[in-house]
Design a protein around this motif. Sequence first.
Motif, mmCIF file in Angstrom:
data_model
loop_
_atom_site.group_PDB
_atom_site.id
_atom_site.type_symbol
_atom_site.label_atom_id
_atom_site.label_comp_id
_atom_site.label_asym_id
_atom_site.label_seq_id
_atom_site.Cartn_x
_atom_site.Cartn_y
_atom_site.Cartn_z
ATOM 1 N N GLN A 78 0.821 -1.212 0.000
ATOM 2 C CA GLN A 78 0.000 0.000 0.000
ATOM 3 C C GLN A 78 0.857 1.266 0.000
ATOM 4 N N LEU A 79 2.154 1.119 0.273
ATOM 5 C CA LEU A 79 3.054 2.272 0.344
ATOM 6 C C LEU A 79 3.802 2.463 -0.964
ATOM 7 N N PRO A 80 4.190 3.705 -1.291
ATOM 8 C CA PRO A 80 5.052 3.929 -2.462
ATOM 9 C C PRO A 80 6.357 3.150 -2.315
ATOM 10 N N PHE A 81 6.955 2.772 -3.447
ATOM 11 C CA PHE A 81 8.157 1.948 -3.374
ATOM 12 C C PHE A 81 9.285 2.645 -2.626
ATOM 13 N N ALA A 82 9.445 3.946 -2.845
ATOM 14 C CA ALA A 82 10.524 4.668 -2.165
ATOM 15 C C ALA A 82 10.399 4.537 -0.658
ATOM 16 N N GLN A 83 9.164 4.544 -0.161
ATOM 17 C CA GLN A 83 8.941 4.415 1.279
ATOM 18 C C GLN A 83 9.228 2.989 1.749
ATOM 19 N N GLN A 84 8.864 2.000 0.912
ATOM 20 C CA GLN A 84 9.183 0.611 1.249
ATOM 21 C C GLN A 84 10.697 0.419 1.340
ATOM 22 N N LEU A 85 11.411 0.976 0.367
ATOM 23 C CA LEU A 85 12.864 0.852 0.346
ATOM 24 C C LEU A 85 13.485 1.538 1.559
ATOM 25 N N GLU A 86 13.008 2.732 1.849
ATOM 26 C CA GLU A 86 13.547 3.467 2.996
ATOM 27 C C GLU A 86 13.306 2.708 4.298
ATOM 28 N N THR A 87 12.125 2.100 4.409
ATOM 29 C CA THR A 87 11.813 1.313 5.605
ATOM 30 C C THR A 87 12.740 0.113 5.721
ATOM 31 N N LEU A 88 12.967 -0.593 4.609
ATOM 32 C CA LEU A 88 13.866 -1.743 4.613
ATOM 33 C C LEU A 88 15.257 -1.346 5.078
ATOM 34 N N ILE A 89 15.783 -0.261 4.516
ATOM 35 C CA ILE A 89 17.125 0.195 4.872
ATOM 36 C C ILE A 89 17.182 0.628 6.334
ATOM 37 N N GLN A 90 16.203 1.390 6.771
ATOM 38 C CA GLN A 90 16.196 1.894 8.140
ATOM 39 C C GLN A 90 16.060 0.775 9.161
ATOM 40 N N VAL A 91 15.152 -0.154 8.906
ATOM 41 C CA VAL A 91 14.927 -1.248 9.849
ATOM 42 C C VAL A 91 16.189 -2.102 9.983
ATOM 43 N N HIS A 92 16.808 -2.424 8.845
ATOM 44 C CA HIS A 92 18.032 -3.234 8.889
ATOM 45 C C HIS A 92 19.158 -2.460 9.549
ATOM 46 N N PHE A 93 19.301 -1.186 9.224
ATOM 47 C CA PHE A 93 20.339 -0.338 9.818
ATOM 48 C C PHE A 93 20.192 -0.304 11.344
ATOM 49 N N GLU A 94 18.982 -0.055 11.805
ATOM 50 C CA GLU A 94 18.740 0.048 13.242
ATOM 51 C C GLU A 94 18.891 -1.301 13.939
ATOM 52 N N PHE A 95 18.561 -2.374 13.220
ATOM 53 C CA PHE A 95 18.758 -3.704 13.785
ATOM 54 C C PHE A 95 20.250 -3.987 14.005
ATOM 55 N N ILE A 96 21.071 -3.618 13.033
ATOM 56 C CA ILE A 96 22.519 -3.809 13.161
ATOM 57 C C ILE A 96 23.069 -2.953 14.293
ATOM 58 N N GLN A 97 22.569 -1.717 14.413
ATOM 59 C CA GLN A 97 23.011 -0.846 15.491
ATOM 60 C C GLN A 97 22.674 -1.440 16.859
ATOM 61 N N ALA A 98 21.526 -2.081 16.957
ATOM 62 C CA ALA A 98 21.106 -2.673 18.230
ATOM 63 C C ALA A 98 21.778 -4.013 18.504
ATOM 64 N N ASN A 99 22.321 -4.640 17.456
ATOM 65 C CA ASN A 99 22.955 -5.958 17.591
ATOM 66 C C ASN A 99 24.313 -5.947 16.893
#
Length: 207
Positions: A76-97
């Motif tokens: 339901q989201l624009p692709f740019a937002q999906q991509l940004e979410t993927l990058i941010q979630v993975h980035f923050e996951f690595i920062q936390a682990n």
Amino acid sequence: MKKEDNTEQLILKAAEEEFLEKGFVLAKTTEIARRAGVTHAMLHYYYRTKENLFEQVFRQKVQLVAKSLDTAFDEQLPFAQQLETLIQVHFEFIQANPRLPFFILNEIYLDEKRRKICIPILLPVLRRVLANLTKALDAAAERGEIRQVNPSNLLMSIFSLNVMAGIGQPVMQAILGLDCEEMVQFMAHRKEEIFETIWSRLRIVKS
């Protein structure tokens, strides 16, 4: 929570700390038992072998990765937002682990026996993420939002940039002479920079 369940979770938590700090080879079940506050015999009762305990920890960590990445794709989201979410979630996951990338890569590459444990757990996660990314890329390209790219190369670029940012953080902090608050700001900007780098690879340049 029943006492048995609580003991099992204490052992798993202690094993996670020991394995992430030392890897499979150097980790000791006696030290895991000490950290968990249980006897070595009790640890053996619950998990039998070091290999069984390792597999439980590794499976939990990979499933945690999967859960974080699977949230990125919302049609339901624009692709740019999906991509940004993927990058941010993975980035923050690595920062936390921050120890997790070394842990996973070491256990895959250092020993064939453990590789046979790790790969079957890891592959379904990566294939699912790649399939979701491919579907999102194809749909966006068909709508004319982005140009067509190889999904596996794009996923590798995202993972590489995010992991390097995570493991290189202490070095960059020392090089730049930043305090903790300044480093938090630097990493926030780095997360934005990674998205811009990846998005520039996909953006259609109009003449």
